[in-house]
Design an enzyme around this catalytic site. Structure first.
Site, PDB file in Angstrom:
ATOM      1  N   GLU A 211       0.864  -1.179   0.000  1.00 50.92           N
ATOM      2  CA  GLU A 211       0.000   0.000   0.000  1.00 50.92           C
ATOM      3  C   GLU A 211       0.898   1.225   0.000  1.00 50.92           C
ATOM      4  O   GLU A 211       1.429   1.616   1.031  1.00 50.92           O
ATOM      5  CB  GLU A 211      -0.924  -0.013   1.225  1.00 50.92           C
ATOM      6  CG  GLU A 211      -1.941  -1.135   1.223  1.00 50.92           C
ATOM      7  CD  GLU A 211      -2.935  -1.045   0.085  1.00 50.92           C
ATOM      8  OE1 GLU A 211      -3.071   0.053  -0.511  1.00 50.92           O
ATOM      9  OE2 GLU A 211      -3.569  -2.049  -0.226  1.00 50.92           O
ATOM     10  N   CYS A 245      -1.922   9.330   2.518  1.00 51.62           N
ATOM     11  CA  CYS A 245      -1.522   8.740   1.231  1.00 51.62           C
ATOM     12  C   CYS A 245      -2.508   9.045   0.110  1.00 51.62           C
ATOM     13  O   CYS A 245      -2.142   9.032  -1.061  1.00 51.62           O
ATOM     14  CB  CYS A 245      -1.339   7.234   1.368  1.00 51.62           C
ATOM     15  SG  CYS A 245      -2.809   6.351   1.926  1.00 51.62           S
TER      16      CYS A 245
END
Length: 501
Positions: A211, A245
């Site tokens: 991720e 993110c």
């Protein structure tokens, strides 16, 4: 150090091999215990998040503790369904057999968390690992030390300490851990480190989920309500002071839309933070001095003009929102993920130009489009590639458990949340249980030597990839009759060969 970690991994593997984590009762007990951990230590965990990142209670609860609790609730609700073997489509030769896909745990999982959402990004993957029946070793990020220590201290008090362990440390500890043999590795963090993690898993051909991040673009056209768009976009940038993110990284829009948005940003900041960003308990801080200095260099090296904000206090690691206009695509700030409260604006004159700009770069983790034009929406859906596409909203896609979350290309590989978490940490094992009766054997008898042209013809009829009828008993009987007819023909042909006909 390495030998110590080898012993830790081996002990967790022995616990997995005992079989107890495969039991549904164990999974439920651990999920419920993890939920209690979050509920009973709410004050302690929120305090740790404040000390590490100056997170407000609302952000700490909404994006960290409550987020994981909701994941747990969903897992407990759906665990029975997830664990069930899934029947597979039958073919004519397997009508009397059982075909299924059985989810099984990988074994020992390594979860490497990230510092920006240190509870969410460490414990949410753990929910998936437990749900799927794995044992796990957690490595929280030392860059958020207070939260990492809290996780290290609390996990053994609530969860099965034979099956789930926490290792605190930095780069040396992570490097040593990655030399061990795991059955699955789940990493959240930067693309640069993600590549190192991926390379380390090659030694044992260990599957992994990465991720990562990347520059998540935003395109805003003239069809939207500017006031609403400005609120959603600005909020997405100030949450955790841009250290997210999936935060909007840069904005693509026309010069006219740019002016309208900036005009809306100013009163919004005054309304949301009446005493100023620095004095507000709702505005966070940059995590470390190194990150603060990196962000400063990005702004100073940019050719853009500061159109809004720019306040900062290095002693407190405070950095206010900065909006930059007339930014060149060649600037350093447009080459690397910002991960902070800076919004550069690049002007484009059409949706197609925006799509071309995005497609010339690495695939982002998230892509944001603000447009009420259905044709523009369809253009972005069909002509761009990203981990996820969110239209007329920001960040909230992460909270929807039915939407798998993950990147593509440079922004990551694999996905999780909800059902996707269970699937990520499960190996789908194919199972065929073949019938041993004479009828089943007769249906498959044409595979045995000696091979004749008739055997080949019958085999092709039996193995032809056809969709079997699905209308109950009649469909079953009809499909079986088809197989029986082909087999009978094969048997008659064989008798003819034997009799010399």
């Amino acid at each position: 150090m390495g030998s110590d970690y080898k012993a830790v991994v081996e002990s967790v593997r022995r616990a997995f091999n005992s079989g107890k984590t495969r039991e549904k009762s164990w999974r439920i007990e651990q999920l419920e215990a993890l939920n209690r951990l979050l509920i009973e230590n709410e004050i302690l965990l929120c305090d740790a998040l404040y000390r590490d990142l100056h997170k407000s209670r609302m952000e700490s609860m909404g994006s960290e503790l409550d987020f994981v609790k909701n994941d747990i609730i969903g897992a407990l609700r759906d665990l029975d369904e997830w664990m069930l073997p899934k029947p597979a489509r039958k073919t004519v030769p397997t009508l009397l057999d059982s075909l299924m896909v059985v989810p099984e745990p990988y074994g020992v999982v390594l979860v490497i968390g990230a510092w920006n959402y240190p509870i969410n990004l460490t414990l949410a993957p753990l929910v998936g690992a437990i749900s799927a029946g794995n044992t796990a070793i957690l490595k929280p990020s030392e860059i958020s030390p207070h939260t990492a220590r809290a996780i290290e201290q609390l996990i053994p008090k609530y969860l099965d300490s034979e099956c789930i362990k926490v290792i605190y440390g930095g780069i040396p500890e992570t490097t040593s851990l990655l030399k061990q043999r795991f059955d699955y590795v789940f990493y959240t963090g930067s693309t640069a480190v993600g590549k190192i993690v991926r390379q380390s898993t090659n030694q044992f051909l260990t599957p992994c989920t990465l991720e990562l991040g990347g520059k998540s673009p935003v395109y805003v056209d003239s069809t939207v309500d500017i006031k609403t768009t400005a609120k959603r976009l600005l909020w997405g940038k100030i949450v955790n002071v841009g250290q997210t993110c999936i935060a909007p990284d840069y904005l693509l829009c026309s010069k006219d839309v740019e002016k309208q948005l900036i005009a809306e940003f100013k009163p919004l900041l005054a309304k949301w933070f009446p005493k100023g960003l620095k004095a507000s308990p709702d505005y966070g801080r940059i995590v470390t001095k190194n990150h603060f200095e990196r962000l400063n260099k990005l702004v100073k090296s940019s050719s853009g003009k500061l159109a809004l904000g720019g306040e900062q206090d290095a002693a407190e690691l405070f950095m206010g929102i900065s909006v930059l206009t007339d930014v060149s695509p060649k600037d350093t700030i447009m080459q690397e993920e910002i991960f902070g409260p800076i919004l550069p604006i690049v002007n484009v004159n059409s949706a197609q130009e925006a799509v071309d700009f995005i497609n010339e770069r690495e695939k982002p983790l998230s892509l944001y489009l603000y447009s009420n034009d259905k044709k523009v929406q369809e253009l972005f859906i069909s002509r761009t590639s990203s981990g996820g596409l969110t239209i007329n909203e920001c960040l909230l896609q992460l909270s929807i458990e039915s939407l798998p979350f993950g990147g593509v290309g440079n922004s990551g590989m694999g996905a999780y949340h909800g059902t996707a978490s269970f699937e990520t940490f499960s190996h789908n094992k194919s199972v065929l249980i073949r019938d041993l009766g004479w009828l089943s054997e007769t249906l498959g008898s044409v595979r045995y030597p000696p091979y004749t042209s008739r055997n080949e013809t019958v085999m092709k009829m039996l193995l032809k990839n056809r969709k079997l009828p699905s209308f109950g008993v009649l469909g079953y009987v009809g499909s079986f009759a088809l197989g029986a007819l082909a087999t009978t023909w094969g048997m008659v042909s064989s008798f003819k060969d034997m009799w010399g006909a």
